[in-house]
Design a protein around this motif. Sequence first.
Motif, PDB file in Angstrom:
ATOM      1  N   LEU A 264     -43.095 -15.498 -69.677  1.00 52.90           N
ATOM      2  CA  LEU A 264     -42.857 -14.591 -68.561  1.00 52.90           C
ATOM      3  C   LEU A 264     -43.637 -15.034 -67.327  1.00 52.90           C
ATOM      4  N   ASN A 265     -43.130 -14.629 -66.154  1.00 50.93           N
ATOM      5  CA  ASN A 265     -43.904 -14.887 -64.948  1.00 50.93           C
ATOM      6  C   ASN A 265     -45.098 -13.941 -64.911  1.00 50.93           C
ATOM      7  N   THR A 266     -46.003 -14.191 -64.001  1.00 43.93           N
ATOM      8  CA  THR A 266     -47.277 -13.459 -63.970  1.00 43.93           C
ATOM      9  C   THR A 266     -47.084 -11.959 -63.816  1.00 43.93           C
ATOM     10  N   ASP A 267     -46.189 -11.536 -62.929  1.00 46.18           N
ATOM     11  CA  ASP A 267     -45.977 -10.105 -62.693  1.00 46.18           C
ATOM     12  C   ASP A 267     -45.385  -9.423 -63.920  1.00 46.18           C
ATOM     13  N   ASP A 268     -44.370 -10.050 -64.529  1.00 44.35           N
ATOM     14  CA  ASP A 268     -43.746  -9.463 -65.721  1.00 44.35           C
ATOM     15  C   ASP A 268     -44.738  -9.404 -66.884  1.00 44.35           C
ATOM     16  N   ARG A 269     -45.562 -10.439 -67.016  1.00 43.53           N
ATOM     17  CA  ARG A 269     -46.560 -10.441 -68.078  1.00 43.53           C
ATOM     18  C   ARG A 269     -47.564  -9.312 -67.882  1.00 43.53           C
ATOM     19  N   GLN A 270     -47.997  -9.112 -66.655  1.00 42.46           N
ATOM     20  CA  GLN A 270     -48.963  -8.056 -66.379  1.00 42.46           C
ATOM     21  C   GLN A 270     -48.367  -6.683 -66.671  1.00 42.46           C
ATOM     22  N   ARG A 271     -47.106  -6.470 -66.272  1.00 40.16           N
ATOM     23  CA  ARG A 271     -46.454  -5.183 -66.523  1.00 40.16           C
ATOM     24  C   ARG A 271     -46.313  -4.937 -68.034  1.00 40.16           C
ATOM     25  N   LEU A 272     -45.917  -5.976 -68.766  1.00 41.55           N
ATOM     26  CA  LEU A 272     -45.736  -5.831 -70.207  1.00 41.55           C
ATOM     27  C   LEU A 272     -47.074  -5.542 -70.893  1.00 41.55           C
ATOM     28  N   ASP A 273     -48.112  -6.259 -70.515  1.00 49.04           N
ATOM     29  CA  ASP A 273     -49.429  -6.040 -71.129  1.00 49.04           C
ATOM     30  C   ASP A 273     -49.940  -4.627 -70.860  1.00 49.04           C
TER      31      ASP A 273
END
Length: 395
Positions: A264-273
């Motif tokens: 995932l890109n950084t923003d999507d990874r942060q949202r998922l985490d």
Amino acid sequence: MLQSRVTSGKIAEIEVRIADDRKGKGVFAKQRFRKNDVIFREKPIVCAQFLWNEYYKYSACDHCMKSLETAEEMARRLSAISSLVLPYPQCCEVKKDEHVSCPACQTQYCSTKCKEDAEKLYHRVLCMGQHPADPEHPIAKLQDIWRNMHFPPETASIMLIAKMIAKIKQAPDKSEAVAAFSQFRRATVNEEADITHKLLGEEFQGDIDMLLPFLNEALKEETVSHWFTSEGIRSLFALIGTNGQGVGTSSLSVYVHNCDALDLNTDDRQRLDLFIDQLYVDIEKESGSFLNCEGSALYSLQSCCNHSCVPNAEVTFPDNDAAVSVMALQDIQENEEICISYLGECDIGRSRHSRQKILRENYLFNCNCMKCQSQCDDADVTSDEDEEEMEEDSN
């Protein structure tokens, strides 16, 4: 050398032999293993979900204990948020279209293969013939009595004993089936009293005899008639206490693991985490630490692995079912004994005195591993955690 239901790895790479007079049998490497190598994999001789775990809607395959809920269903139940929607549903591995059930009692299985194996091995004896089960059925009464005398967290299951007996009743060669259970380490008469006391608690010590009439009515088997006595059932609980391995499965944990592997890109990874972190906060608030489908199992090889407080191997469940893998935590040399830890992640970090106390109460031995020997001059005091528990109990 002990034969076993090893599902991968080569049994020729390990052997079971006498470790020493104190420990009895042990598992030894016949070749070198590298760190993270799977030393062996093994299916259980028998496994069973805890009754309270099942009662609280933790849905698991009756044969292999694979979690039957989708990750979203499990997350909704554990968090009590019925509208919850998990992102990236492709990360859930549960295949609901493959699930089947017994047409009579509706016992659930993750696949036709598990259903057929269960019917072949034990389920014909244990099937109660209707759904919901008749509360007057001897097996239903057995389960009800057990639930009322052994509240969570459970440390054994009457249904593990029921499956042991059912396997013998259904076996084409009953002597061979009995031999499968005769291999396990036996406790002495005095030790059996100690382990039964630990399993059921002092207030339930006399209640175990309440199980006997229903066990006899439901499952009486002359081949093992000695099991159907007060001493016999205590002996079975001692066998489970000293040889049983806890099993925990979770479709949600598999989902989270697969989410971690997403590219995932950084923003999507942060949202998922952040989403997953909040989910576990909500689950902790609603369900506490009871996250998994939990039960216990007996294994031929794994039960021969001795304990060490500095283990060179660990038990894992990579397929999210009851098939166990023993994996090397470090390089293991030829002829070296393969040792696992019987202690949980938190307990293994406690003081020597605390570790010895837990091992004596649960597994009936004093550990003499390298770590315990190096700490033998330490003061016989418990860890801070134990002291806090003792203070709470006294208040």
